[in-house]
Design a protein around this motif. Structure first.
Motif, PDB file in Angstrom:
ATOM      1  N   SER A  28     -29.019 -19.889  32.215  1.00  0.00           N
ATOM      2  CA  SER A  28     -29.995 -20.778  31.597  1.00  0.00           C
ATOM      3  C   SER A  28     -30.247 -22.039  32.413  1.00  0.00           C
ATOM      4  O   SER A  28     -31.211 -22.754  32.178  1.00  0.00           O
ATOM      5  CB  SER A  28     -29.554 -21.163  30.189  1.00  0.00           C
ATOM      6  OG  SER A  28     -29.496 -20.010  29.383  1.00  0.00           O
ATOM      7  N   TYR A  29     -29.357 -22.313  33.333  1.00  0.00           N
ATOM      8  CA  TYR A  29     -29.542 -23.487  34.177  1.00  0.00           C
ATOM      9  C   TYR A  29     -29.862 -23.087  35.614  1.00  0.00           C
ATOM     10  O   TYR A  29     -29.660 -23.861  36.537  1.00  0.00           O
ATOM     11  CB  TYR A  29     -28.322 -24.409  34.093  1.00  0.00           C
ATOM     12  CG  TYR A  29     -28.271 -25.119  32.764  1.00  0.00           C
ATOM     13  CD1 TYR A  29     -28.825 -26.388  32.613  1.00  0.00           C
ATOM     14  CD2 TYR A  29     -27.742 -24.503  31.638  1.00  0.00           C
ATOM     15  CE1 TYR A  29     -28.834 -27.022  31.397  1.00  0.00           C
ATOM     16  CE2 TYR A  29     -27.741 -25.127  30.401  1.00  0.00           C
ATOM     17  CZ  TYR A  29     -28.291 -26.393  30.289  1.00  0.00           C
ATOM     18  OH  TYR A  29     -28.313 -27.015  29.060  1.00  0.00           O
ATOM     19  N   PHE A  31     -32.995 -21.933  36.586  1.00  0.00           N
ATOM     20  CA  PHE A  31     -34.430 -21.884  36.887  1.00  0.00           C
ATOM     21  C   PHE A  31     -35.063 -23.237  36.604  1.00  0.00           C
ATOM     22  O   PHE A  31     -34.451 -24.113  36.017  1.00  0.00           O
ATOM     23  CB  PHE A  31     -35.105 -20.794  36.061  1.00  0.00           C
ATOM     24  CG  PHE A  31     -35.047 -21.030  34.572  1.00  0.00           C
ATOM     25  CD1 PHE A  31     -35.965 -21.860  33.953  1.00  0.00           C
ATOM     26  CD2 PHE A  31     -34.060 -20.437  33.792  1.00  0.00           C
ATOM     27  CE1 PHE A  31     -35.912 -22.093  32.581  1.00  0.00           C
ATOM     28  CE2 PHE A  31     -33.994 -20.657  32.420  1.00  0.00           C
ATOM     29  CZ  PHE A  31     -34.923 -21.501  31.819  1.00  0.00           C
ATOM     30  N   ASP A  32     -36.307 -23.381  37.045  1.00  0.00           N
ATOM     31  CA  ASP A  32     -37.102 -24.541  36.658  1.00  0.00           C
ATOM     32  C   ASP A  32     -38.533 -24.069  36.441  1.00  0.00           C
ATOM     33  O   ASP A  32     -38.754 -22.869  36.227  1.00  0.00           O
ATOM     34  CB  ASP A  32     -36.999 -25.675  37.706  1.00  0.00           C
ATOM     35  CG  ASP A  32     -37.641 -25.304  39.038  1.00  0.00           C
ATOM     36  OD1 ASP A  32     -38.113 -24.154  39.188  1.00  0.00           O
ATOM     37  OD2 ASP A  32     -37.665 -26.166  39.936  1.00  0.00           O
ATOM     38  N   GLY A  33     -39.500 -24.979  36.513  1.00  0.00           N
ATOM     39  CA  GLY A  33     -40.884 -24.580  36.259  1.00  0.00           C
ATOM     40  C   GLY A  33     -41.540 -23.913  37.457  1.00  0.00           C
ATOM     41  O   GLY A  33     -42.732 -23.644  37.438  1.00  0.00           O
ATOM     42  N   GLN A  37     -34.620 -17.694  40.555  1.00  0.00           N
ATOM     43  CA  GLN A  37     -33.561 -17.756  39.557  1.00  0.00           C
ATOM     44  C   GLN A  37     -32.230 -17.704  40.300  1.00  0.00           C
ATOM     45  O   GLN A  37     -32.016 -16.828  41.140  1.00  0.00           O
ATOM     46  CB  GLN A  37     -33.693 -16.558  38.606  1.00  0.00           C
ATOM     47  CG  GLN A  37     -32.527 -16.323  37.677  1.00  0.00           C
ATOM     48  CD  GLN A  37     -32.610 -17.132  36.376  1.00  0.00           C
ATOM     49  OE1 GLN A  37     -33.668 -17.260  35.789  1.00  0.00           O
ATOM     50  NE2 GLN A  37     -31.485 -17.685  35.946  1.00  0.00           N
ATOM     51  N   ARG A  69     -30.192 -32.434  37.299  1.00  0.00           N
ATOM     52  CA  ARG A  69     -31.263 -31.757  36.579  1.00  0.00           C
ATOM     53  C   ARG A  69     -31.670 -32.575  35.370  1.00  0.00           C
ATOM     54  O   ARG A  69     -30.823 -33.126  34.664  1.00  0.00           O
ATOM     55  CB  ARG A  69     -30.765 -30.387  36.110  1.00  0.00           C
ATOM     56  CG  ARG A  69     -31.798 -29.515  35.392  1.00  0.00           C
ATOM     57  CD  ARG A  69     -31.070 -28.284  34.858  1.00  0.00           C
ATOM     58  NE  ARG A  69     -31.915 -27.236  34.349  1.00  0.00           N
ATOM     59  CZ  ARG A  69     -32.267 -27.121  33.073  1.00  0.00           C
ATOM     60  NH1 ARG A  69     -31.907 -28.020  32.198  1.00  0.00           N
ATOM     61  NH2 ARG A  69     -32.994 -26.090  32.674  1.00  0.00           N
ATOM     62  N   GLN A  71     -35.163 -32.058  32.745  1.00  0.00           N
ATOM     63  CA  GLN A  71     -35.577 -30.989  31.836  1.00  0.00           C
ATOM     64  C   GLN A  71     -36.123 -29.785  32.603  1.00  0.00           C
ATOM     65  O   GLN A  71     -36.790 -28.931  32.022  1.00  0.00           O
ATOM     66  CB  GLN A  71     -36.635 -31.501  30.860  1.00  0.00           C
ATOM     67  CG  GLN A  71     -36.067 -32.497  29.869  1.00  0.00           C
ATOM     68  CD  GLN A  71     -35.806 -31.864  28.513  1.00  0.00           C
ATOM     69  OE1 GLN A  71     -35.048 -30.900  28.399  1.00  0.00           O
ATOM     70  NE2 GLN A  71     -36.406 -32.404  27.495  1.00  0.00           N
ATOM     71  N   ALA A  72     -35.912 -29.766  33.913  1.00  0.00           N
ATOM     72  CA  ALA A  72     -36.327 -28.615  34.727  1.00  0.00           C
ATOM     73  C   ALA A  72     -37.798 -28.261  34.561  1.00  0.00           C
ATOM     74  O   ALA A  72     -38.147 -27.091  34.457  1.00  0.00           O
ATOM     75  CB  ALA A  72     -35.447 -27.402  34.444  1.00  0.00           C
ATOM     76  N   THR A  73     -38.647 -29.256  34.536  1.00  0.00           N
ATOM     77  CA  THR A  73     -40.085 -28.974  34.555  1.00  0.00           C
ATOM     78  C   THR A  73     -40.616 -29.021  35.986  1.00  0.00           C
ATOM     79  O   THR A  73     -41.808 -28.943  36.223  1.00  0.00           O
ATOM     80  CB  THR A  73     -40.890 -29.994  33.714  1.00  0.00           C
ATOM     81  OG1 THR A  73     -40.742 -31.289  34.289  1.00  0.00           O
ATOM     82  CG2 THR A  73     -40.420 -30.013  32.277  1.00  0.00           C
ATOM     83  N   ASP A  89     -26.486 -31.643  34.377  1.00  0.00           N
ATOM     84  CA  ASP A  89     -27.582 -31.844  33.427  1.00  0.00           C
ATOM     85  C   ASP A  89     -27.505 -33.266  32.868  1.00  0.00           C
ATOM     86  O   ASP A  89     -26.516 -33.638  32.243  1.00  0.00           O
ATOM     87  CB  ASP A  89     -27.441 -30.807  32.303  1.00  0.00           C
ATOM     88  CG  ASP A  89     -28.486 -30.974  31.223  1.00  0.00           C
ATOM     89  OD1 ASP A  89     -29.521 -31.616  31.486  1.00  0.00           O
ATOM     90  OD2 ASP A  89     -28.270 -30.466  30.103  1.00  0.00           O
ATOM     91  N   CYS A  91     -29.498 -34.578  30.593  1.00  0.00           N
ATOM     92  CA  CYS A  91     -30.234 -34.739  29.331  1.00  0.00           C
ATOM     93  C   CYS A  91     -29.454 -35.434  28.222  1.00  0.00           C
ATOM     94  O   CYS A  91     -30.034 -35.963  27.279  1.00  0.00           O
ATOM     95  CB  CYS A  91     -30.713 -33.381  28.829  1.00  0.00           C
ATOM     96  SG  CYS A  91     -32.035 -32.771  29.866  1.00  0.00           S
ATOM     97  N   SER A 134     -46.503 -33.712  32.024  1.00  0.00           N
ATOM     98  CA  SER A 134     -45.285 -33.226  31.388  1.00  0.00           C
ATOM     99  C   SER A 134     -44.526 -34.353  30.686  1.00  0.00           C
ATOM    100  O   SER A 134     -43.374 -34.164  30.296  1.00  0.00           O
ATOM    101  CB  SER A 134     -44.389 -32.602  32.458  1.00  0.00           C
ATOM    102  OG  SER A 134     -44.172 -33.546  33.499  1.00  0.00           O
ATOM    103  N   VAL A 137     -42.079 -33.963  27.872  1.00  0.00           N
ATOM    104  CA  VAL A 137     -40.920 -33.079  28.072  1.00  0.00           C
ATOM    105  C   VAL A 137     -39.981 -33.622  29.149  1.00  0.00           C
ATOM    106  O   VAL A 137     -38.770 -33.598  28.993  1.00  0.00           O
ATOM    107  CB  VAL A 137     -41.359 -31.659  28.507  1.00  0.00           C
ATOM    108  CG1 VAL A 137     -40.172 -30.720  28.515  1.00  0.00           C
ATOM    109  CG2 VAL A 137     -42.457 -31.121  27.626  1.00  0.00           C
TER     110      VAL A 137
END
Ligand SMILES: Cc1cc2nc3c(=O)[nH]c(=O)nc-3n(C[C@H](O)[C@H](O)[C@H](O)COP(=O)(O)OP(=O)(O)OC[C@H]3O[C@@H](n4cnc5c(N)ncnc54)[C@H](O)[C@@H]3O)c2cc1C
Ligand code: SF4
Ligand code: SF4
Lengths: 469, 436
Positions: A28-29, A31-33, A37, A69, A71-73, A89, A91, A134, A137
């Protein structure tokens, strides 16, 4: 068997909930926009600068890569854990968001969502202008690391123009402060601005001090409709050279208009070749005059129609639709390669012509929108990554977009950063020595190459974009 | 896994839908589990990616289970998604695959089968549950159980839910229901009422009030008595085949009536009813019939609104807020009618809560199977309810209603705040309460 660094990491982040290692969490960590992967070996969610410092000390000692990282946009691959190691992360670091009304500044933790800063500032009657699409987000840490911009870049500049000071954890795990609370600051090298846009390769941002400005008194928006894409490009130069400085000037081509209308109708004219969205702000009397002037210029150049929106609701609607362009075009085909080649403003019509040639030549779904006022175009190619033959054509088309931008005197990135996606083209824009100087800066800060490795700088012999497996 | 079975897996799990996601993250702020659990693994974008990874054989199905089971299925992400990614279908596919793979211990599987395939579809069973709850409440057993703490031993925290159930009607009242209730005055429309299973067993009076409201708004109301459970819980638990059987039975029963609307009053059931066409899309024989059924199916609030609202409601001063049902909002896309109806009642001050459209954590049986996670989501919700200073929280789904009641209890607000179904709220204000 856990590696030694993993055992040590457990001593730093004792709260098991914030140290992730099961397969689902790791993927889940990864990838980004953008594209790709990967799989990190650990994900950590620190809550304060001390934890970040300890993580960096550990990573530096053991030579483990760390990828900050938000929000990985990111659209250029910035937070991707390309060499395993730790995704850091940020966040959960969002406890601080204070507005200093006397100094017109805001001090925030890196994980704070950008739009929250804007809201908090507006409550106090201030304005934080950078507004990436963005913004609702993405995190401020990510914005600073990418030097994100948005439609308002034209008049108000980008994130970097608002960063006064930073708190940063260095790759060796030291906590430093750069800049400060003052508007003027010329003490020594401008490390603050070096860190802005460094894409997480020089350190982890743990606090940001931002400049705010008074809120403009009033605002009006125009929707200008064109039957010819190149004419719309001319209107942009026409308005700017007349002395009007819009707060935003966006261009959306026909393919994008249609995508938005199919997705969530905003009343954009679907038969137009392009539309310009123009926002004027300032003193009500001044913008009234500017509005008339802009209207006249556009019509003279060949605009089919000019609509004005002055009440809040109508304006909001116009601009909300603009924010949907990027995701809405993704409906055209499943894979979206989003570029952000930026050219001198006078070259916009020429760039448009080149882009339509590229579209023809490689037979790809190429659409364009962007922050035309500052020359920042977003050519997007819609494709399907399962179709390897088409992906090859896309690779060539993208390379040619970059080359065209550089040839007309532009740059690889206006706001999305270099990340992994544009690294192969860096030398073309900067030259051998130019890139070498940047590399030396990186090596001086991060001799063990633990801070977001694999980004910005091309690998040996890497000269083209590879999207196929 | 072999290529062949990977292919099969991809078909079932909705792999092709995952390509619509461009990983922009626009859905993150809308997702309640991302908010409370704080990691990508429990975000819509994360879950879609994990389904994709599983379909490509890069993640074991067993590792997919937790992220999927902890999803509320509220579909807020679908509304937020600019590329219109069909997360609901991806989720359904994943649940179905996981269910097939399931290694539930035999007795548990048996119980689940029994509940889904015997209890829910049977109105007899549902009546029995209603009778039992009634008896339990009336005989003083409830008081006794609460006092002695006996109810805390019930499995899965059911005791907590038992405390917020409404008072039940007697079996005698229950059996006196008729098959037809005529409109008050001249009939403007005719409707067939979908009474639901849990709705009818535990919220019997809300159902009767629904009929009264419809009559009052000018509708003739029919109640097909062979109708059955909507199948929502089955579909959401990966029991697709059972859901299809139930859907067919309902379509058959409602086809017998020539009405303008098929009305329901539970957001979750309604969402299932309007998806019968999707459920039966591969069934030659049933596709068309499902489409006409779906065309008529509507939530009570939309129908009342379309019939022109309720005339001459009684004035009563009250500050209210509204907790929309996710399935009503995000699947049925009904957002305005319930609010407009509530606001139309004289004396009502309507206060919208922040993040209104975020799930309260009820979500079918989510709050029973994922109690802890559901309560964290509920606490976030209650923090948004309090600043409205509302005395009444209006809901449009039985699950949400119970959940909000629990929220009120958790906050110790029983004296100041109540939760009620929109139908009951409006019924209280009918001029002559000719209850049935
Ligand atoms: C639909 C869509 C629209 C977009 N529109 C715009 C736009 O209009 N303008 C624009 O400029 N961009 C835009 N972007 C790109 C993206 O949103 C921005 O680059 C944003 O700043 C990334 O923020 P993030 O929090 O998601 O960071 P991430 O994507 O998580 O990370 C971005 C980079 O920052 C680094 N980083 C993150 N946090 C820190 C930290 N605390 N310290 C050090 N490094 C850190 C990461 O390592 C990475 O290199 C858009 C993206 C999408 C998907
Ligand atoms: S589901 Fe939609 S909103 Fe969420 S990341 Fe994918 S494309 Fe974006
Ligand atoms: S359905 Fe609800 S809980 Fe599940 S991913 Fe979407 S928004 Fe989150």
């Amino acid at each position: 068997m856990n590696k030694q660094w993993q055992i040590e990491l457990e001593k730093i982040i004792k709260d098991k909930k914030r140290l992730l290692s099961n397969p689902a969490d790791l993927l889940s960590y990864g990838f980004d926009g953008s594209f790709g992967q990967y799989q990190p070996e650990r994900v950590v969610q620190p809550i304060n600068r001390e934890e970040v410092a300890d993580i960096m000390k550990l990573a530096n000692t053991f030579g483990v890569p760390v990828y900050p990282r938000g929000q990985a946009t990111c659209l250029s691959g910035g937070p991707l854990p390309v060499r395993g190691g730790i995704v850091l992360d940020t966040c959960k670091m969002k406890d601080k968001l204070t507005i200093d009304s006397e100094n017109l500044t805001a001090t925030v933790s890196p994980g704070v969502i950008t739009s929250k800063i804007k809201e908090a500032a507006e409550k106090e009657g201030f304005f934080y202008p950078p507004d990436p699409s963005s913004a609702h987000v993405s995190t401020i840490g990510g914005n600073v690391a990418e030097n994100s911009g948005g439609p308002r870049g034209l008049k108000y500049g980008v994130t970097g123009n608002y960063v006064l000071g930073l708190e940063v954890v260095t790759p060796q795990g030291e906590i430093i402060r750069t800049g400060g609370q003052t508007i003027k600051n010329v003490t020594g090298y401008n490390l603050t601005q070096l860190l802005v846009g460094s894409e997480g390769t020089l350190g982890v941002i743990t606090e940001v001090t931002l400049r705010l400005i008074p809120k403009p008194k009033s605002r009006v928006s125009l929707l200008v409709v064109f039957d010819d894409l190149v004419a719309s490009g001319k209107a942009i130069s026409g308005i700017l050279s007349s002395g009007i400085m819009p707060s935003a000037m966006e261009i959306i081509d026909q393919h994008c208009i249609n995508a938005v209308e199919r997705h969530k109708p905003a009343g954009y004219p679907v038969d137009a070749a392009a539309i310009l969205l123009i926002e004027l702000d300032g003193h009500p009397k001044a913008i009234e005059e500017e509005m008339v002037e802009a209207d006249r210029i556009c019509r003279e150049i060949g605009a089919r129609e000019v609509q004005t929106a002055s009440d809040e609701e109508d304006q909001k609607k116009l601009w909300e639709a603009r924010k949907l362009v990027s995701p809405a075009i993704a409906k055209i085909k499943p894979t979206k390669i989003s570029e952000d080649a930026t050219v001198p403003r006078s070259k916009i019509p020429e760039m448009f012509e080149r882009l339509s040639e590229i579209r023809e030549k490689y037979n790809v779904e190429l659409v364009v929108f962007g922050h035309a006022g500052d020359g920042n175009l977003h050519p997007n190619i819609l494709t399907d990554k399962r179709d390897q033959e088409e992906m090859k054509r896309v690779e060539m088309a993208v390379s040619e977009i970059f080359e065209s931008a550089i040839e007309v005197g532009g740059t690889l990135s206006g706001e999305h950063g270099i990340g992994t996606m544009k690294a192969p083209f860096m030398e073309k824009e900067l030259g051998k020595i130019g890139l070498e100087m940047m590399r030396r800066v990186k090596e001086a800060w991060d001799p063990n190459d633990v801070m977001n490795p694999g980004k910005i700088f091309p690998q040996d012999g890497q000269t083209k974009l590879v999207l196929t497996e | 896994m072999s290529t062949q079975s990977l292919k099969e897996l991809q078909e079932k799990i909705g792999y092709s839908y995952t390509f619509d996601c461009v990983q922009c993250g626009y859905c993150l702020p809308a997702c309640p589990t991302y908010e409370t659990m704080g990691k990508e693994t429990h975000s819509p974008r994360g879950r879609i990616n994990l389904v994709k990874m599983a379909a490509e054989g890069k993640l074991d199905l067993s590792d997919l289970r937790d992220p999927i089971e902890k999803c509320l299925g509220c579909q807020a992400c679908v509304t937020a998604c600019p590329t219109n990614t069909q997360y609901g279908k991806i989720l359904e596919g994943a649940k179905e695959v996981l269910n097939e793979e399931s290694t539930l211990p035999f007795p548990k599987k048996k119980v689940q089968d029994f509940i889904f395939n015997r209890v829910f579809p049977s109105s007899k069973w549902m009546d029995t549950i209603g009778h039992f709850t009634w008896a339990y409440q009336k005989t003083g057993l409830q008081k006794f159980a609460r006092k002695t703490g006996l109810s805390n031993f019930a499995p899965l925290n059911l005791a907590k839910f038992e405390q917020v159930l409404p008072n039940q009607v007697s079996p005698k009242v229950r059996s006196s229901r008729k098959g037809f209730y005529p409109a008050v005055g001249k009939a403007k429309a005719s409707v067939a009422f979908f009474k639901g299973c849990i709705m009818d067993s535990t919220f019997y009076s809300t159902n009767q009030n629904t009929i009264s409201l419809l009559n009052h708004a000018g509708a003739d109301v029919y109640i097909p008595d062979e109708q059955t459970c909507c199948g929502a819980l089955h579909a959401h638990s990966g029991e697709g085949d059972s859901a299809k059987v139930l859907a067919k039975r309902n379509i058959e029963q409602f086809e017998k009536y020539d009405v303008d609307y098929v009305v329901n009053n539970a957001g979750g059931c309604g969402a299932q009813l309007v998806e019968y066409d999707h459920l039966l899309k591969n069934d030659e024989q049933w596709r068309e019939r499902a489409i006409s059924f779906v065309r008529k199916s509507k939530d009570i609030s939309s129908v009342l609104f379309e019939l022109g609202g309720l005339p001459s409601l009684v004035e009563k001063q009250e500050v209210v807020t509204y907790q929309p049902s996710c399935h009503l909002t995000h699947v049925q896309k009904v957002t305005e009618a319930p609010k407009l109806l509530a606001k139309s009642a004289p004396g009502v001050t309507f206060k919208e809560m922040d993040d209104e459209q975020k799930c309260c954590g009820s979500a079918g049986i989510y709050n029973i199977v994922n109690y802890k996670e559901a309560m964290e989501i509920l606490d976030v919700k209650m923090a948004k309810v309090k600043p409205t200073h509302a005395a009444t929280i209006i809901t449009t789904n039985p699950g949400c209603l119970l959940q909000m009641k629990m929220g009120i209890q958790r906050e110790g607000l029983e004296e100041k705040v109540r939760a009620v179904h929109l139908v009951d709220f409006l019924f209280e204000r009918l001029p002559a309460q000719n209850s049935i």
